[in-house]
Enzyme design. Sequence first.
Site, PDB file in Angstrom:
ATOM      1  N   SER B  22       0.816  -1.219   0.000  1.00 22.49           N
ATOM      2  CA  SER B  22       0.000   0.000   0.000  1.00 22.49           C
ATOM      3  C   SER B  22       0.848   1.266   0.000  1.00 22.49           C
ATOM      4  CB  SER B  22      -0.903   0.001   1.231  1.00 22.49           C
ATOM      5  OG  SER B  22      -1.667   1.182   1.265  1.00 22.49           O
ATOM      6  N   SER B  47      -3.724   3.861   1.012  1.00 21.30           N
ATOM      7  CA  SER B  47      -4.760   3.836   2.035  1.00 21.30           C
ATOM      8  C   SER B  47      -5.732   4.974   1.750  1.00 21.30           C
ATOM      9  CB  SER B  47      -4.156   3.993   3.423  1.00 21.30           C
ATOM     10  OG  SER B  47      -3.436   2.830   3.745  1.00 21.30           O
ATOM     11  N   ASN B  71       9.553   7.841   5.041  1.00 26.65           N
ATOM     12  CA  ASN B  71       8.557   8.657   4.352  1.00 26.65           C
ATOM     13  C   ASN B  71       7.517   9.195   5.303  1.00 26.65           C
ATOM     14  OD1 ASN B  71       5.556   7.743   3.709  1.00 26.65           O
ATOM     15  ND2 ASN B  71       6.788   5.888   4.019  1.00 26.65           N
ATOM     16  N   ALA B  72       7.055  10.404   5.002  1.00 23.49           N
ATOM     17  CA  ALA B  72       5.878  10.956   5.661  1.00 23.49           C
ATOM     18  C   ALA B  72       5.069  11.630   4.562  1.00 23.49           C
ATOM     19  CB  ALA B  72       6.263  11.936   6.751  1.00 23.49           C
ATOM     20  N   LEU B  75      -0.384   9.959   4.006  1.00 23.51           N
ATOM     21  CA  LEU B  75      -1.578   9.285   3.498  1.00 23.51           C
ATOM     22  C   LEU B  75      -2.340  10.122   2.479  1.00 23.51           C
ATOM     23  CD1 LEU B  75      -2.901   7.672   6.814  1.00 23.51           C
ATOM     24  CD2 LEU B  75      -1.622   6.544   4.997  1.00 23.51           C
ATOM     25  N   CYS B 128      -0.186   2.948  10.211  1.00 22.58           N
ATOM     26  CA  CYS B 128       0.602   4.060   9.683  1.00 22.58           C
ATOM     27  C   CYS B 128       1.168   4.843  10.868  1.00 22.58           C
ATOM     28  CB  CYS B 128      -0.254   4.986   8.818  1.00 22.58           C
ATOM     29  SG  CYS B 128       0.681   6.445   8.306  1.00 22.58           S
ATOM     30  N   GLY B 242      10.962  -4.543   3.641  1.00 22.55           N
ATOM     31  CA  GLY B 242      12.336  -4.745   3.186  1.00 22.55           C
ATOM     32  C   GLY B 242      12.565  -5.871   2.213  1.00 22.55           C
ATOM     33  N   SER B 264       9.426  -0.468  -1.154  1.00 25.89           N
ATOM     34  CA  SER B 264      10.678   0.266  -1.310  1.00 25.89           C
ATOM     35  C   SER B 264      11.568  -0.298  -2.407  1.00 25.89           C
ATOM     36  CB  SER B 264      11.452   0.265   0.006  1.00 25.89           C
ATOM     37  OG  SER B 264      10.681   0.901   0.995  1.00 25.89           O
TER      38      SER B 264
HETATM   39  C1  LIG Z   1       6.031   6.271   0.197  1.00 25.71           C
HETATM   40  C2  LIG Z   1       5.334   5.244   1.034  1.00 25.71           C
HETATM   41  C3  LIG Z   1       3.955   5.369   1.256  1.00 25.71           C
HETATM   42  C4  LIG Z   1       3.276   4.431   2.040  1.00 25.71           C
HETATM   43  N1  LIG Z   1       1.929   4.564   2.209  1.00 25.71           N
HETATM   44  C5  LIG Z   1       1.239   3.599   2.889  1.00 25.71           C
HETATM   45  C6  LIG Z   1      -0.175   3.638   2.976  1.00 25.71           C
HETATM   46  O1  LIG Z   1      -0.846   4.533   2.428  1.00 25.71           O
HETATM   47  N2  LIG Z   1      -0.803   2.653   3.682  1.00 25.71           N
HETATM   48  C7  LIG Z   1      -0.118   1.618   4.268  1.00 25.71           C
HETATM   49  O2  LIG Z   1      -0.744   0.742   4.864  1.00 25.71           O
HETATM   50  N3  LIG Z   1       1.227   1.557   4.175  1.00 25.71           N
HETATM   51  C8  LIG Z   1       1.918   2.506   3.502  1.00 25.71           C
HETATM   52  N4  LIG Z   1       3.290   2.412   3.392  1.00 25.71           N
HETATM   53  C9  LIG Z   1       3.977   1.273   3.999  1.00 25.71           C
HETATM   54  C10 LIG Z   1       4.210   0.158   2.984  1.00 25.71           C
HETATM   55  O3  LIG Z   1       2.991  -0.363   2.503  1.00 25.71           O
HETATM   56  C11 LIG Z   1       5.025  -0.982   3.584  1.00 25.71           C
HETATM   57  O4  LIG Z   1       4.330  -1.509   4.691  1.00 25.71           O
HETATM   58  C12 LIG Z   1       6.402  -0.543   4.048  1.00 25.71           C
HETATM   59  O5  LIG Z   1       6.955   0.374   3.126  1.00 25.71           O
HETATM   60  C13 LIG Z   1       7.359  -1.696   4.228  1.00 25.71           C
HETATM   61  O6  LIG Z   1       7.585  -2.378   3.035  1.00 25.71           O
HETATM   62  P1  LIG Z   1       8.891  -2.121   2.123  1.00 25.71           P
HETATM   63  O7  LIG Z   1      10.059  -2.186   3.005  1.00 25.71           O
HETATM   64  O8  LIG Z   1       8.837  -3.177   1.071  1.00 25.71           O
HETATM   65  O9  LIG Z   1       8.704  -0.749   1.542  1.00 25.71           O
HETATM   66  C14 LIG Z   1       3.988   3.352   2.625  1.00 25.71           C
HETATM   67  C15 LIG Z   1       5.364   3.251   2.404  1.00 25.71           C
HETATM   68  C16 LIG Z   1       6.046   4.165   1.627  1.00 25.71           C
HETATM   69  C17 LIG Z   1       7.522   4.006   1.405  1.00 25.71           C
END
Ligand SMILES: Cc1cc2nc3c(=O)[nH]c(=O)nc-3n(C[C@H](O)[C@H](O)[C@H](O)COP(=O)(O)O)c2cc1C
Lengths: 270, 303
Positions: B22, B47, B71-72, B75, B128, B242, B264
Amino acid sequence: MQRNLNHPTIVTIEKVIDETPTVRTLVFSDDVMPTVLPGQFAMVWIPGVNELPMSVMISKESGKAAFTVRKHGPSSTGLFNVPVGGQIGIRGPYGNSFDVKEGKLLLVGGGTGLVPMMRLLTFVKPTDDVTVLMGAKSKDEVFFEDLSNELLKNNPHKVIVSTDDGSYGEKGFVTDMVEKLVNETKFDAVYVCGPEIMMYKTVQSAHSRNIFVQASLERMMKCGVGICGSCCVGEDLACRDGTVFDGDHLSTNKEFGHLHRNKAGILEKY
Amino acid sequence: MEPSIATSIGQIHLDKPVMLASGILGISLDVFNRLYASGAGAVVTKSLSTAAWEGYPNPTIFSVKGGGWINAVGLSNPGASYFAKMIEPNQDVPIIVSLVGSIPEDFEMMIKEFKNCKVKAYELNMSCPHVARVGLEVGDDPGLVKEIVSTVKKATDVPVIAKVGLGTSNYLNTVGTAVDSGIDAITAINTVRAMAIDVETKRPILSNKFGGLSGTPIKPIALRCVYEISSKYDIPIIGCGGISSWEDAVEFFLAGASGVQLGSAIGDNWVGVFDDINKGILDYMKRNNYSTIKEMVGLAKKS
Ligand SMILES: Cc1cc2nc3c(=O)[nH]c(=O)nc-3n(C[C@H](O)[C@H](O)[C@H](O)COP(=O)(O)O)c2cc1C
Ligand SMILES: Cc1cc2nc3c(=O)[nH]c(=O)nc-3n(C[C@H](O)[C@H](O)[C@H](O)COP(=O)(O)OP(=O)(O)OC[C@H]3O[C@@H](n4cnc5c(N)ncnc54)[C@H](O)[C@@H]3O)c2cc1C
Ligand code: FES
């Protein structure tokens, strides 16, 4: 340790050049930005204000690069107001770049869309016959005319300015001038950056005559690296697949020239 | 016989086990189509909230020197009803709709918006780490988790997933509450609350100061969570955090996940990452004589 290009590097503004009442060029020293390809951009952090995508501008001095910014909303005004000695963060370069063709070239730039065109000019060969077409609203908003002539001093070239109100150069819209030029001359390539309607019409003019054409797209950018999705144009991500796209590809994209997304991701008409 | 990488996460059946997480690229149907064609088993939307949100000003994303991102984005999303209209024409792509809200009624209302859409599952964002009154602040409140899950389960027949992360309370209790309230699966984990400070300008870099850490640095944490959840509860799990290679994906299967999500890694390897991982998993299965993903799930706990 090698520089992580995704990590903001802090640079200090060394010189500020007023191009027009609303456009400024901010020069800084750096070891990466002076060598980027034409069309590439950086994410520029103005501490306490915002972070904006900016095309990388050239500087006449070696080891230096610049950004040329138009004062618009709060974020670009924040960058516009950074004084000599002020610090900004830069990451990148991001995006692909223009394919540098040879022969008869037409470069079309509107406003700060001229920035990538200036860098492209530093890549042309002395044998290329280059036409630069620049559009501005009025006389006091014309900039980079002298710079274009200087960069092209060893080339057969023409620099044409058109102003919407006719206060300088040709009167009328840039796109009308593009139509005229592509009718008269068989260009080997056309490059364009500026307001999207202008790019759309330029791409149409060239593409319909089977002339190779590329445009550099602007979209809302948050990450610059292809993660956040905010810059999508149809199935393309402007920051990662672009910002430079071929006319062939753009003519199949249903959003180009018509729609862009706002900060919440809602499609809006141009 | 050629092994199959198809997988089932409870009632959610997918041809391929690696999904888009997401918030990553999840804003348009055209991009979903492209990611599906690139090998994603399913795509999770950003989301979505009841109203459109602009998110925080930039900088919203920061690259950590040793790897990973903070990231911030805040949403940012176009709102559930806009999004539902956009994905209505979709027939082919398995879309998991991620929802975020503060009270059960928010979720109930949003689910109604999707009545004309083909939705593979709903994922409730209870994790989040950087937006007030939603996400982790919901996940940290067991009463609210219970109410939301029960309400959503009544509102739809589509499978419902809860996405958990590391907040101020023990996330295992959140999982327990969600399981008791009838959740169909768990996604673990979301980003981990973090920050970055610039030494030259001496200020936090993200406009929101705090954000969520994702990418390779959180993989060992996410893996530990999947192992813990699968050891304690009998619930289908989606591993997230990750993952960037087939080895990472297989590690999560061995820890107890039946599917994985990634985000990521797209920043580092772009959209080809899905097919690369799918191929790697298939080769690994051939070498180890597994014919289904299921045979691998949770193996690390038996040794
Ligand atoms: C830019 C960005 C935006 C994200 N937005 C959401 C979101 O809207 N809803 C959510 O449940 N997780 C969000 N996440 C978290 C990711 O879905 C995921 O749980 C997290 O990045 C870990 O996975 P990764 O290491 O493969 O990135 C976001 C992550 C990133 C980097
Ligand atoms: C690849 C690229 C290169 C660019 N190069 C230049 C350049 O060389 N010189 C220049 O002056 N401008 C350039 N821009 C435009 C610049 O990034 C800003 O969009 C513009 O300066 C408006 O800022 P603002 O202060 O009005 O923003 P705000 O007042 O915050 O917002 C006004 C509008 O500006 C646009 N905008 C704001 N933030 C962003 C963002 N992060 N990404 C894209 N658009 C945004 C939106 O349309 C927004 O609605 C470029 C944009 C892109 C995408
Ligand atoms: S700016 Fe984030 S994907 Fe392009």
